[in-house]
Design a protein around this motif. Structure first.
Motif, PDB file in Angstrom:
ATOM      1  N   TYR A  23     -15.300 -44.573  77.512  1.00  0.00           N
ATOM      2  CA  TYR A  23     -14.316 -43.600  77.037  1.00  0.00           C
ATOM      3  C   TYR A  23     -14.028 -43.771  75.552  1.00  0.00           C
ATOM      4  CZ  TYR A  23     -13.871 -42.787  81.974  1.00  0.00           C
ATOM      5  OH  TYR A  23     -14.167 -42.487  83.282  1.00  0.00           O
ATOM      6  N   ASN A  24     -14.693 -44.728  74.936  1.00  0.00           N
ATOM      7  CA  ASN A  24     -14.528 -44.972  73.509  1.00  0.00           C
ATOM      8  C   ASN A  24     -15.920 -44.892  72.865  1.00  0.00           C
ATOM      9  OD1 ASN A  24     -14.467 -46.387  70.966  1.00  0.00           O
ATOM     10  ND2 ASN A  24     -12.475 -47.208  71.568  1.00  0.00           N
ATOM     11  N   LYS A  90      -2.178 -40.559  75.152  1.00  0.00           N
ATOM     12  CA  LYS A  90      -2.309 -39.926  73.839  1.00  0.00           C
ATOM     13  C   LYS A  90      -3.472 -40.517  73.041  1.00  0.00           C
ATOM     14  CE  LYS A  90       0.149 -38.971  69.520  1.00  0.00           C
ATOM     15  NZ  LYS A  90      -1.097 -38.793  68.854  1.00  0.00           N
ATOM     16  N   GLU A  91      -3.626 -41.821  73.075  1.00  0.00           N
ATOM     17  CA  GLU A  91      -4.707 -42.481  72.333  1.00  0.00           C
ATOM     18  C   GLU A  91      -6.081 -41.964  72.782  1.00  0.00           C
ATOM     19  OE1 GLU A  91      -6.472 -46.865  72.594  1.00  0.00           O
ATOM     20  OE2 GLU A  91      -4.461 -46.845  71.712  1.00  0.00           O
ATOM     21  N   LYS A  98     -11.207 -36.092  68.398  1.00  0.00           N
ATOM     22  CA  LYS A  98     -12.017 -36.497  67.247  1.00  0.00           C
ATOM     23  C   LYS A  98     -13.509 -36.345  67.563  1.00  0.00           C
ATOM     24  CE  LYS A  98     -12.686 -40.429  64.145  1.00  0.00           C
ATOM     25  NZ  LYS A  98     -12.375 -41.833  63.875  1.00  0.00           N
ATOM     26  N   LEU A  99     -13.888 -36.737  68.758  1.00  0.00           N
ATOM     27  CA  LEU A  99     -15.273 -36.599  69.206  1.00  0.00           C
ATOM     28  C   LEU A  99     -15.664 -35.120  69.300  1.00  0.00           C
ATOM     29  CD1 LEU A  99     -17.290 -38.809  69.924  1.00  0.00           C
ATOM     30  CD2 LEU A  99     -16.604 -38.578  72.308  1.00  0.00           C
ATOM     31  N   ALA A 100     -14.765 -34.306  69.827  1.00  0.00           N
ATOM     32  CA  ALA A 100     -15.030 -32.866  69.943  1.00  0.00           C
ATOM     33  C   ALA A 100     -15.153 -32.223  68.569  1.00  0.00           C
ATOM     34  CB  ALA A 100     -13.924 -32.189  70.755  1.00  0.00           C
ATOM     35  N   ASP A 101     -14.317 -32.630  67.621  1.00  0.00           N
ATOM     36  CA  ASP A 101     -14.408 -32.081  66.261  1.00  0.00           C
ATOM     37  C   ASP A 101     -15.793 -32.318  65.676  1.00  0.00           C
ATOM     38  OD1 ASP A 101     -11.780 -31.233  66.351  1.00  0.00           O
ATOM     39  OD2 ASP A 101     -10.999 -32.917  65.172  1.00  0.00           O
TER      40      ASP A 101
END
Length: 145
Positions: A23-24, A90-91, A98-101
């Motif tokens: 997930y990271n 939230k984290e 950020k990944l989607a951006d």
């Protein structure tokens, strides 16, 4: 006693076939570099996107995919649930955004992004109504280009 042993065997067997999602993304990149594996990022809406749910059930949860993924890829899930009951911390949502951006600016769901272990995009695809074996072949086709 017999029931306990059988339950324990079933539990251990289930663990062997559990999906090893990351997930990271930054941690996944480190693991991919260490193990010389490509990365698959799955963008999904687990509680609202019908094709995402079908892809999860038919492909990601299949034993065929789980076995191939364990050998070949580091897999990352970027989930965007909408229901309050499924809300992510939230984290985690910040990491997913950020990944989607970077990899999914159009907000396509589901979107499967195949990367090399340096983070270079090799290909992208969405839902395909095919067998796990066929889906795996499509992923490998991006890796051979």
């Amino acid at each position: 006693m017999k029931k306990i042993v059988i339950t324990l065997i079933l539990f251990v067997t289930t663990l062997g076939f559990s999906q090893d999602w990351n997930y990271n993304f930054e941690e996944a990149k480190k693991i991919a570099a260490e193990q010389d594996k490509n990365i698959i990022i799955v963008f999904s809406g687990s509680d609202w996107c019908a094709p995402c749910i079908k892809l999860d059930k038919n492909i990601w949860q299949s034993d065929t995919f789980k076995k191939e993924a364990a050998k070949q890829w580091i897999i990352v899930r970027a989930d965007f649930p909408r229901k309050k009951a499924n809300e992510l911390p939230k984290e985690q949502m910040d990491r997913n955004r950020k990944l989607a951006d970077k990899f999914n600016p159009d907000g396509s769901f589901p979107l499967v992004v195949i990367l090399d272990n340096n983070g270079k995009v090799l290909g992208k695809m969405g839902f395909k109504n095919v067998s796990p074996e066929e889906y795996i072949k499509m992923i490998h086709a991006f890796e051979k280009k």
